[in-house]
Each structure stands twice: as structure tokens, then as C-alpha cells.
Design an enzyme around this catalytic site. Structure first.
Site, short mmCIF file in Angstrom:
data_model
loop_
_atom_site.label_atom_id
_atom_site.label_comp_id
_atom_site.label_asym_id
_atom_site.label_seq_id
_atom_site.Cartn_x
_atom_site.Cartn_y
_atom_site.Cartn_z
N ARG A 144 -3.77 -4.02 14.88
CA ARG A 144 -2.43 -3.88 13.78
C ARG A 144 -1.56 -4.96 14.75
O ARG A 144 -2.12 -5.39 15.73
CB ARG A 144 -1.68 -2.77 13.90
N HIS A 186 -9.44 -7.89 11.70
CA HIS A 186 -10.78 -7.10 12.42
C HIS A 186 -11.33 -8.19 13.07
O HIS A 186 -11.72 -9.60 12.86
CB HIS A 186 -11.14 -7.12 11.11
N GLU A 222 -13.84 -7.19 4.77
CA GLU A 222 -13.94 -6.01 3.31
C GLU A 222 -13.46 -7.38 2.18
O GLU A 222 -13.60 -8.30 2.40
CB GLU A 222 -13.10 -5.35 3.73
N HIS A 243 -3.97 -9.81 7.81
CA HIS A 243 -3.47 -9.45 6.58
C HIS A 243 -2.82 -8.39 6.20
O HIS A 243 -2.94 -7.63 7.27
CB HIS A 243 -5.38 -9.59 5.91
N GLN A 302 -2.51 -6.60 9.98
CA GLN A 302 -3.62 -5.99 9.96
C GLN A 302 -5.17 -7.18 10.67
O GLN A 302 -4.87 -8.05 9.75
CB GLN A 302 -4.12 -4.65 10.24
#
Length: 398
Positions: free
Chosen positions: A281, A98, A133, A262, A96
């Protein structure tokens, strides 16, 4: 200070034992993938200030200034800007990526204007926020992160000896690096799944075989072989060969910024992220893969993963303001943590080993044992912690 009662998310890739072991509960033989600590509306933590359990997001809504602090409200609005988790992966998560903040805002606005339902499987942007994240390993932790140099990826594919991969390896050497990675990544994800499946499975078998040899890439091949076993025929397996394999020792961390493809493969870690659900995804999933949108979001610049270690203050340096994560090893009888003064920001504390005694500026005490966590409002002032064990502290940038 308030002890938190948290929700465990039972995703299929989760370990059946790691989170129960942390919490001191009996395994249910069902996967327990993530323990959520925060105010995300999907599974807010609960706390009790004398009138019974209430969700943390509701508490914050009641008095954002006292709970979050004026600087946090001014910067992020009246919501907790981060979500803390314990993540326990026994099988690979999806590959996926972001979006950054501008991409998230534009993508969310566009889908809202087009009337795409919030729960539609083709929906990419659930909100208008970015989702950087950080994962900090509690056990040996393995994942994929960012693109290899194109030539290195070509060598890895050639090493498998699978005829169906030769066009991809040749393409990786035929163009400027970022163009080559973009072309191959897109070509794999756009390929007919049924036609590509024999190549995926042959690559997986070859990777498993090479993973048991003395090859300098044996560890990476073993990781890809495991991926192919879990996701037979999935084009994402070939896409994964383009990415770096990274292994974290306990206490080491990895920051994942916007545009970086990642996947977490195996292990237990403490994860902190901006409060968002925006995930695009790329593979290793039965869910929707939007290739055109991916090509707008993914960064094709090769980069080796940067493994982070805690600084002298226990903190991990990250380039965003939404969160900070600190890891404190406590020594019995000594004050070891001094957190920001009153009003600076909210905090969540999690004990992952041993125990900790927390004391706020008003002299109130709260004991945390392994697996327990607490919310500390901004209004509580400087916090001290003593004990023997490991304490994680999540907050925002000062």
C-alpha cells in the site's frame, strides 16, 4: 458443471446496494464490496455434487488433473490460478502496487526467513505469487493508474495554488522524469503526516473548487477532491496527484501489471486476478506503508492507461498466462460461445444480465440467471452457451 455459492466480502469502501441488486437480494445497509468466485482459501466458493456443499479448493485438491486439466497443473501447480470477483466501490480503495513474480518469491522467502508472522501488519508478502489483475466495467468506473509525465503532474499541482505544494512541483521539473517522480513520491510518503496534513487539506479544497469550473482538468480535480474528503490529511492524496485518472465505460477494461500504482475510486466491475494476496500500500489507508520496499517495487516510468476493449472472440488481451477474461453478449436462440476442448483448462462463468443456458460435451444443461455463476472443470469438454444477456467467462491462457 456446478453452480457456485459465493461469499460477499463486506469491506468498508463497498456499495450497500450494487451487489444485492446483482444477486436479487435485499440490501442489509452494510457495505458489500466484493463477490468472490474461485478457490482462494480466504473465501472459497462452494458447490454441491450430491453430498452437500463443499469448498471449491477442496474439490480441486481431490483431483487436480480432472478439475484443472494437465496443462494448468503443469504450469501453475494443483491450484486454480485465478480469482474472479464482482467489485462494487462506493468509496476509494487504497493506493497500492503489486510485485512481479521474481519480487514476490524473493520478498516472501525473505519474510519467511526473518520469521515475520503471516498476520503481522508489517507483512508485505503473504505468498510467493504475483498479482496482475484486470477490471472490466459494468457501470461507469473511475480509478487511478500509473504516473503522469512529471511536467504534467507539476502543472496540475501548480494549478491548485497551494504554497505547500510548490517544492514538489519544482522538484518534478528539476530532474530527469523518473528520478523526479521517485523523489517526490518518496518525499510525500516519508513526510511527517501531521505537518503535511494542512497542505493535503488545502489541496483537496482547491481541487474541489477547480472540479466545478470549466478547466480542462476539472474532471481530474474533482476526483482528487473526493479523495481528500474521504482521506483528510492522508499523504496518499498528494501522491495520487502524480497519477493518471482513468474512466471506463461499461465493457471497457484496464489491465494492471506489476509495479503500476493504482487505486479504484468508484463504480462496479468484474475483476480477475492471479490467485495472490500480495499488496503493497502507498496511501489512502490506515494500514502499513513500507516506503523502502515500495521504492523497490514501483515503476516510475510514466504511461497513459491503455483502455482495453473485447476482441472479436469477446476476450481482453493481457500479457500474463494466469487468466483470460471474455465478455459475451448472448442472442436468444443462437449458440454464441464455444470454449476450449476437454482438458484445456478450468472455467468460471458469471451471468451479469439476463440469462444463459450452458451445455457441456456430455449434453448436461445448467441455467444461469443474473448474478449466478458456475464452475466448469477442464474434463467437461467444449461448452456451449445460449440465451439473452451478458456472460463473463474466466479461464487460463490456452
Amino acid at each position: 458443471m456446478d453452480r457456485l455459492n459465493n461469499t460477499v466480502r463486506p469491506y468498508a469502501w463497498g456499495s450497500t446496494t450494487a451487489i444485492p441488486e446483482l444477486l436479487g437480494t435485499d440490501p442489509t445497509d452494510e457495505p458489500q464490496a466484493e463477490l468472490w468466485m474461485g478457490a482462494h482459501p480466504g473465501a472459497p466458493s462452494r458447490l454441491d455434487r450430491g453430498a452437500g456443499p463443499v469448498p471449491l479448493d477442496g474439490v480441486i485438491d481431490g483431483d487436480p488433473g480432472a478439475e484443472l486439466g494437465a496443462p494448468t497443473v503443469a504450469r501453475f501447480g494443483p491450484r486454480l490460478p485465478f480469482l474472479l470477483k464482482v467489485l462494487a466501490a462506493a468509496a476509494p480503495l487504497s493506493l497500492q502496487v503489486h510485485p512481479d513474480l521474481a519480487q514476490a518469491r524473493a520478498g516472501h522467502r525473505g519474510e519467511e526467513e526473518r520469521g515475520v508472522p503471516a498476520d503481522a501488519p508489517e507483512r508485505n508478502y503473504k505468498d510467493a505469487n504475483h498479482k496482475p489483475e484486470l477490471i472490466c466495467a459494468l457501470t461507469l468506473f473511475e480509478g487511478l493508474c500509473g504516473f503522469r509525465p512529471a511536467a504534467a503532474a507539476a502543472d496540475l499541482l501548480d494549478g491548485l495554488g497551494v504554497d505547500g505544494l510548490k517544492p514538489y512541483a519544482d522538484a518534478l521539473r528539476a530532474q530527469p522524469e523518473e528520478d523526479a517522480l521517485r523523489e517526490v513520491f518518496a518525499g510525500v510518503l516519508r513526510a511527517d503526516r501531521a505537518e503535511l496534513a494542512p497542505t493535503v487539506d488545502a489541496a483537496g479544497r482547491a481541487a474541489e473548487r477547480l472540479g466545478t469550473t470549466g478547466s480542462p482538468h476539472a474532471g481530474d480535480y474533482a476526483a482528487y477532491g473526493a479523495l481528500a474528503r474521504t482521506w483528510p490529511g492522508d499523504p496518499g492524496v498528494i501522491a495520487a496527484f502524480l497519477l493518471n485518472v482513468v474512466r471506463l465505460q461499461p465493457g471497457e477494461a484496464l489491465f494492471l501489471g506489476a509495479g503500476v500504482p493504482h487505486a479504484y475510486l468508484d463504480g462496479v466491475g468484474v475483476e480477475i486476478m492471479a490467485n495472490s494476496d500480495n499488496v503493497l500500500r502507498c496511501g489512502l489507508t490506515p494500514k502499513h506503508v513500507d516506503v523502502p520496499e515500495l521504492l523497490r517495487i514501483v515503476s516510475f516510468t510514466p504511461a497513459a492507461p491503455e483502455v482495453l476493449r473485447a476482441g472479436p472472440d469477446g476476450g481482453y488481451a493481457v500479457p500474463v498466462d494466469d487468466f483470460r477474461l471474455y465478455r459475451h453478449d448472448l442472442d436468444e436462440g443462437h449458440v454464441t460461445v464455444e470454449t476450449p476442448a476437454a482438458g484445456a483448462g478450468p472455467q468460471i462463468l458469471l451471468c451479469t444480465d439476463g440469462s444463459a443456458e450452458l451445455t457441456n460435451a456430455a449434453g448436461e444443461h445448467l441455467a444461469l440467471h443474473r448474478g449466478e455463476s458456475a464452475f466448469v472443470p477442464a474434463a467437461d469438454g467444449t461448452l456451449h452457451a445460449t440465451g439473452s444477456g451478458t456472460l463473463f467467462r474466466a479461464t487460463t491462457a490456452a
